[in-house]
Design a protein around this motif. Structure first.
Motif: not given
Ligand code: ASP
Ligand code: MG
Length: 511
Positions: A234, A248-251, A296
């Motif tokens: 992501g 990792i940035i989820d959103e 992401t």
């Protein structure tokens, strides 16, 4: 029927085993929606095809490359479809190859490669890839659902503009509607990268254009989501080569993704997202090679409010230019002349800062443009320079821009304080600062040699990563040795429970 778009890049479809993995991913999707699977050429094929065009124009031999391309596709086809299944696909392949050979012969005769021939030839990789994937899907996933191959050149009409290729929606929509049977229920495998122009001539969306294709088809099909399957989990909070703790940035929001993409997070190109952004379609970045990872999600909302800053990034090879002089104070049009001159010279400006005294304007450009910029600016202000109204045009090379990005910084006091405070504590000198009124990005120009240190310090200061404590143990005897064991045991718990990252950096004995 609602559509979901899944796009697979060149590494994701590089060979038969990769394509099997793609079939598993597609087979594992909920059955409710129709699926549009947009694919790139097998990794390296576009380069090979473009290489052929250049070689032909120089009258160099092309046979070896043609043979490699054929062998590679034949091998994948045989592995995926068996001898009988590969036969018809290879027959089509050989017809394409014959066409390519004729084009190359013509290029060799005139000893020149035109853009048109480049566009035509470079697009075959996607056609081959999509065709073989569609055939394999029919075989593998076709029970109880439709599988079709769709050549984007038959439906997607684009125009080349100053801003790059843009879709002609009025022409493309009806073509797409006509190409997909109304009762269609299943998987459409679509070529990425390629399109046609208004006159029906084959063209492309430019290098790495398949992400753009996915976003365009997302808009054309009114898809509920676009999934970009690539080879990373992501979008990350920082470049992992610079920040080992990056996560990792989820959103994230579209704007955050664009800001980060600009500063080197190369996962997705901003322009690529535009058609999906315009319709509010969420874009997911997923890993083909780690498909259980959620990836992401990029959408209109920034998502979790855990941290004000989503990501930190840096670009180096930057030069800072400073235009300074008492003669600029309160004089309208100075900025216009400055940036107008740069525009005429085709120089893109990365960052601009002017204090309210108007005594100086400074801006950042790519280092390679530095000398050109000096000349352009000196020419534009030649009169003021000779009369002393502008004292000098200062150019400092060897700079870098470090930026923190996050929608939630807006209206939240303290983000800038923490950013610059951290740089200060790390002993890093800030040469220039810019923050737009969107408050989504704060950028600082620093010396390039400080960049990695700055990014690491800022990353940990915004609690994107655990607080790191470095330890040295002197005397690893009985007591020291026990301590080392305890540290090793406690470290994982300290990290997960207390966000404290103990790092053993040195062990020394009395000698
Ligand atoms: N195959 C094309 C390229 O390599 C398009 C893409 O992969 O996105 O540029
Ligand atoms: Mg690619």
């Amino acid at each position: 029927m609602t559509w979901t778009v899944h796009k697979f890049g060149g590494t994701s479809v590089a060979d038969a085993s990769c394509i099997r993995r793609v079939a598993d991913i597609i087979g594992g999707q909920r059955r409710g929606n129709n699926l549009a699977v947009v694919v790139s050429a097998m990794k390296g094929v576009t380069d090979d095809l473009l290489g052929l065009v250049e070689k032909a124009a120089k009258q160099q031999p092309v046979e070896a490359t043609l043979k490699t391309l054929r062998t590679r596709h034949e091998k994948a086809n045989l592995e995926l479809l068996g001898a009988a299944g590969a036969k018809s696909i290879m027959a089509e392949f050989d017809r394409d190859l014959a066409d390519i050979e004729s084009i190359l012969k013509a290029l060799a005769l005139v000893r020149a490669a035109s853009n048109r021939s480049r566009d035509l030839v470079s697009g075959y990789g996607e056609i081959w890839s999509a065709r073989q994937i569609a055939a394999f899907f029919k075989h593998e996933l076709g029970k109880g659902r439709d599988v079709m191959f769709l050549n984007a050149r038959d439906v997607l009409v684009i125009e080349h503009t100053e801003m790059g290729p843009v879709t002609n929606w009025e022409l493309s929509r009806p073509k797409l509607a006509a190409a997909i049977p109304s009762a269609f229920h299943g998987v459409a495998v679509i070529t990425g990268f390629v399109a046609s122009d208004k006159d029906g001539l084959p063209t492309t969306l430019g290098r790495n254009g398949s992400d753009y294709s996915a976003s365009i088809f997302g808009a054309l099909l009114d898809a509920d989501e676009v999934h970009i399957w690539t080879d990373v989990d992501g979008v990350m909070s920082g470049d992992p080569r610079q920040v080992p703790e990056a996560k990792i940035i989820d959103e994230m929001s579209y704007s955050e993704a664009m800001e980060l993409a600009y500063f080197g997070a190369k996962v997705i190109h901003p322009q690529t997202m535009a058609p999906a952004v315009g319709r509010g379609i969420p874009i997911w970045i997923r890993n083909t090679f780690n498909a259980t990872h959620p990836g992401t999600k990029i959408s209109a909302s920034s998502g979790s409010r855990a941290a004000a800053v989503k990501g930190i990034s840096g670009v180096d090879k930057v030069a800072l230019v400073n235009l300074e002089g008492a003669g600029m104070i309160g004089v309208p049009g100075t900025a216009d002349r400055l940036f107008g001159a740069l525009r005429d010279a085709g120089v893109s400006v990365m960052l601009i800062s002017q204090g309210s005294s108007e005594h100086s304007i400074c801006f950042a450009v790519r280092e390679e443009a530095a000398e050109q910029v000096r000349t352009v600016v000196e020419r534009a202000f030649a009169v003021e320079l000779s009369e002393g109204q502008v004292q000098r045009v200062g150019v400092t090379k060897g700079c870098a821009i470090v930026a923190v990005v996050g929608d939630d910084m807006a209206g939240m006091p303290g983000s800038a304080g923490r950013f610059f405070g951290t740089l200060g504590v790390a002993g890093i000198n800030v040469r220039a600062i810019a923050q737009g009124a969107s408050e989504r990005n704060i950028s600082a120009v620093i010396d390039a040699k400080d960049m990695t240190r700055a990014i690491r310090a800022v990353h940990s200061s915004f609690y994107l990563s655990a607080k790191t404590v470095s330890i040295g143990v002197l005397g690893p005897g009985l007591v020291g040795g026990t301590l080392l064991d305890q540290l090793a045991r406690a470290a994982p718990t300290l990290r997960t429970k207390f966000n404290l990252d103990l790092r053993l950096r040195a062990i020394g004995g009395s000698k």
